[in-house]
Write a protein that holds these residues in place. Structure first.
Motif, mmCIF file in Angstrom:
data_model
loop_
_atom_site.group_PDB
_atom_site.id
_atom_site.type_symbol
_atom_site.label_atom_id
_atom_site.label_comp_id
_atom_site.label_asym_id
_atom_site.label_seq_id
_atom_site.Cartn_x
_atom_site.Cartn_y
_atom_site.Cartn_z
ATOM 1 N N VAL A 27 0.837 -1.194 0.000
ATOM 2 C CA VAL A 27 0.000 0.000 0.000
ATOM 3 C C VAL A 27 0.874 1.246 0.000
ATOM 4 O O VAL A 27 1.866 1.332 0.731
ATOM 5 N N SER A 28 0.505 2.217 -0.838
ATOM 6 C CA SER A 28 1.234 3.488 -0.863
ATOM 7 C C SER A 28 0.260 4.646 -0.760
ATOM 8 O O SER A 28 -0.897 4.550 -1.205
ATOM 9 N N VAL A 29 0.722 5.719 -0.160
ATOM 10 C CA VAL A 29 -0.038 6.959 -0.062
ATOM 11 C C VAL A 29 0.780 8.049 -0.729
ATOM 12 O O VAL A 29 1.911 8.331 -0.312
ATOM 13 N N ASN A 30 0.230 8.604 -1.797
ATOM 14 C CA ASN A 30 0.953 9.612 -2.591
ATOM 15 C C ASN A 30 2.306 9.068 -3.036
ATOM 16 O O ASN A 30 3.331 9.744 -2.966
ATOM 17 N N ARG A 31 2.280 7.783 -3.448
ATOM 18 C CA ARG A 31 3.426 7.059 -4.012
ATOM 19 C C ARG A 31 4.541 6.798 -3.003
ATOM 20 O O ARG A 31 5.664 6.450 -3.374
#
Length: 235
Positions: A27-31
């Motif tokens: 999982v990534s948030v804003n890459r």
């Protein structure tokens, strides 16, 4: 909003599986790889990815009509029979959807499905008297006074209170359209049983002003239009 809650709300992952996916680096948030399910995110501005695929926020409730075929059960789980949700492969978070009322396993036709509990209650609550029309094929020819008896309300076996008045239209001596305004257990079948007859096939044609889409094949479904949703909404 917590990242793990966002993932459980907008994917098929449970909260624990969402946390596991985060720990596995999927999982990534804003890459940037996320490290904790407790991480706070902003659903409208942050870019969330799972396995490299963007997750689109589902901000509105979902509303569907299905042409229910025979053999499917209106439940979220059943160890013995296939479910109506088994044909909804394209939808996520199926566990959050529910059927608006139920059709028996052998009954076909219009089935409404949603995750909006208030809207569902507006349709199923007895006090709202939403009309439901069924096409029934009977085992025996219909008795002559059936229309009059149904319009007065009939007393069902094991029920003290008669049904609300119902409208019966003959297609032939053994095929009819019946419109009822309540939703008792197996009501249509029990109404004809009270006349000494038996329903062989039963198909729901409409609920309120919503009629089953003639383009929907058995086992197929589509989203309701905004106008259709509002047509069944009780203010």
């Amino acid at each position: 909003m917590r990242l793990d809650k966002y993932l459980s709300d907008h994917t098929d992952l449970t909260r624990s599986l969402a946390s596991k996916s985060i720990r596995q680096g999927r999982v990534s948030v804003n890459r940037i790889k996320a490290k904790s399910g407790a991480q706070k995110i902003h659903p409208l501005s942050d870019h969330i990815q799972l396995n490299g695929e963007a997750i689109a926020a589902q901000l509105a409730n979902r509303y569907f009509m299905m042409n229910k075929p025979q053999g499917l059960v209106c439940a979220n789980s059943d160890g013995d029979h296939p479910l109506v949700f088994d044909v909804m492969h394209a939808e996520h978070n199926l566990q959050k959807l529910h059927t608006v009322g139920r059709l028996d396993k052998d009954t076909t036709g219009l089935l409404l499905i949603t995750d909006d509990g208030h809207w569902s209650h507006c349709i199923t609550s007895p006090k709202h008297h939403q009309a439901k029309t069924y096409r029934a094929r009977l085992a025996e020819p219909l008795i002559a006074e059936a229309e009059q008896l149904f319009s007065q309300g009939v007393t069902l076996k094991d029920d003290v209170k008669p049904t609300l008045p119902a409208q019966l239209e003959r297609i032939s001596e053994q095929e009819v359209l019946l419109t009822i305004h309540e939703g008792r257990y197996h009501q249509v079948k029990r109404m004809f049983a009270a006349l000494g007859n038996r329903v062989e096939t039963l198909h729901r044609h409409s609920i309120g002003s919503i009629t089953l889409d003639s383009d929907l094949l058995p086992g197929h479904y589509r989203a309701l239009s905004e106008q259709e949703v509002q047509a069944l909404q009780v203010k």
